[in-house]
Design a protein around this motif. Structure first.
Motif, PDB file in Angstrom:
ATOM      1  N   UNK A 199       0.837  -1.204   0.000  1.00 54.41           N
ATOM      2  CA  UNK A 199       0.000   0.000   0.000  1.00 54.41           C
ATOM      3  C   UNK A 199       0.870   1.252   0.000  1.00 54.41           C
ATOM      4  N   UNK A 200       1.996   1.201   0.700  1.00 52.79           N
ATOM      5  CA  UNK A 200       2.896   2.351   0.725  1.00 52.79           C
ATOM      6  C   UNK A 200       3.439   2.685  -0.654  1.00 52.79           C
ATOM      7  N   UNK A 204       2.628   6.019  -2.949  1.00 55.34           N
ATOM      8  CA  UNK A 204       3.742   6.807  -3.488  1.00 55.34           C
ATOM      9  C   UNK A 204       3.574   7.053  -4.982  1.00 55.34           C
ATOM     10  N   UNK A 205       3.134   6.021  -5.717  1.00 55.15           N
ATOM     11  CA  UNK A 205       3.021   6.127  -7.171  1.00 55.15           C
ATOM     12  C   UNK A 205       1.837   6.982  -7.624  1.00 55.15           C
ATOM     13  N   UNK A 212       4.064  13.997   1.225  1.00 57.13           N
ATOM     14  CA  UNK A 212       5.403  14.491   1.542  1.00 57.13           C
ATOM     15  C   UNK A 212       6.222  13.328   2.077  1.00 57.13           C
ATOM     16  N   UNK A 213       7.430  13.176   1.583  1.00 54.54           N
ATOM     17  CA  UNK A 213       8.271  12.043   1.963  1.00 54.54           C
ATOM     18  C   UNK A 213       9.725  12.488   1.978  1.00 54.54           C
ATOM     19  N   UNK A 214      10.472  12.091   2.996  1.00 53.43           N
ATOM     20  CA  UNK A 214      11.876  12.429   3.068  1.00 53.43           C
ATOM     21  C   UNK A 214      12.655  11.334   3.789  1.00 53.43           C
ATOM     22  N   UNK A 215      13.921  11.254   3.481  1.00 55.47           N
ATOM     23  CA  UNK A 215      14.801  10.277   4.116  1.00 55.47           C
ATOM     24  C   UNK A 215      15.131  10.737   5.526  1.00 55.47           C
ATOM     25  N   UNK A 216      14.939   9.824   6.491  1.00 59.27           N
ATOM     26  CA  UNK A 216      15.261  10.103   7.887  1.00 59.27           C
ATOM     27  C   UNK A 216      15.862   8.834   8.484  1.00 59.27           C
ATOM     28  N   UNK A 221      10.335   9.104   6.421  1.00 62.72           N
ATOM     29  CA  UNK A 221       9.133   9.578   7.078  1.00 62.72           C
ATOM     30  C   UNK A 221       8.245  10.186   5.997  1.00 62.72           C
ATOM     31  N   UNK A 222       6.931  10.082   6.178  1.00 57.12           N
ATOM     32  CA  UNK A 222       6.009  10.636   5.195  1.00 57.12           C
ATOM     33  C   UNK A 222       4.779  11.199   5.902  1.00 57.12           C
TER      34      UNK A 222
END
Length: 247
Positions: A199-200, A204-205, A212-216, A221-222
């Motif tokens: 589902x994630x 995303x697609x 909103x999504x970023x590398x942490x 995290x989104x």
């Protein structure tokens, strides 16, 4: 972390959020308790925080083993944050043997109530559905999982039981007062879910405007507006049969 949540992910005071988490993936220099306190401070009592509190194994296996969900003692398999959150003052756990949630904030007790009688664990009359009836957001901490997506599937898919076993299960539950009861509920069909993309990844697609999504840390995290996601799924995907289910 406060800056990431508020400035980067647009989570603010008064928001109603569904949080899924894998705290270890954040590689934080602070404790899970401090993370929960931070979320509560950002959201405030006029908002809502809800976290999944599922058994430590998947619902199909849990039901097949006829394990007893004890709301007092069964640990959540949904991460350390949920276990910490569930012990906080004024946090209410819904009465459900496979898909319980913990809720804090405005109308928390009302949101958690009646889960054992819901049409499906995620339908309109579930805690997820109740939160979806008003503006809300999903927040992922250290993972891409997005629990509210099951609500979209139950609400928008015909028939609504497509992702579930054909027969409902009678599952044992012990509530907060130590009273044993049997809950009749739908349980996801693992054979069907094995044909589904994550589902994630599906979300995303879609390229929703509010995603909103970023590398942490080690993962991501989104955040996303649940209303926006619901409409995107309804108009652009579900109505033309583009589900995450693939034969």
């Amino acid at each position: 972390m406060r800056s990431i949540i508020v400035d980067e992910l647009d989570i603010k005071k008064g928001d109603r959020i569904i949080v899924s988490s894998s705290f270890g993936n954040v590689n934080a220099s602070f404790t899970p308790q401090e993370m929960v306190n931070l979320l509560m401070d950002i959201i405030g009592e006029e908002g809502v925080i809800m976290m999944p509190y599922y058994p430590p194994i998947n619902s199909t296996e849990w039901a097949a083993r006829h394990d007893v969900f004890d709301m007092r003692n069964t640990k959540s398999g949904m991460g350390v944050l949920t276990n910490v959150f569930s012990k906080m003052p004024d946090v209410y756990m819904s009465k459900h043997p496979t898909k319980a949630v913990c809720v804090w904030g405005k109308d928390a007790q009302e949101i958690a109530a009646g889960h054992d009688k819901a049409t499906t664990p995620f339908y309109w009359d579930s805690p997820y559905g109740k939160l979806l009836k008003q503006p809300s957001k999903s927040l992922g901490i250290g993972l891409k999982n997005i629990p509210i997506f099951h609500s979209f599937e139950d609400i928008l898919t015909d028939p609504i039981y497509f992702y579930y076993q054909k027969e409902k299960c009678q599952l044992d539950l012990i509530d907060k007062d130590g009273i044993s009861t049997v809950v009749e509920t739908c349980v996801h069909d693992e054979k069907v879910l094995n044909h589904c993309m994550s589902a994630g990844d599906y979300v995303r697609d879609l390229n929703c405007a509010t995603y909103r999504r970023l590398d942490v840390g080690y993962k991501i995290m989104y955040s996303i507006d649940n209303d926006d996601l619901f409409e995107e799924c309804k108009k652009r995907q579900f109505e033309i049969g583009n589900l995450r289910y693939r034969l």
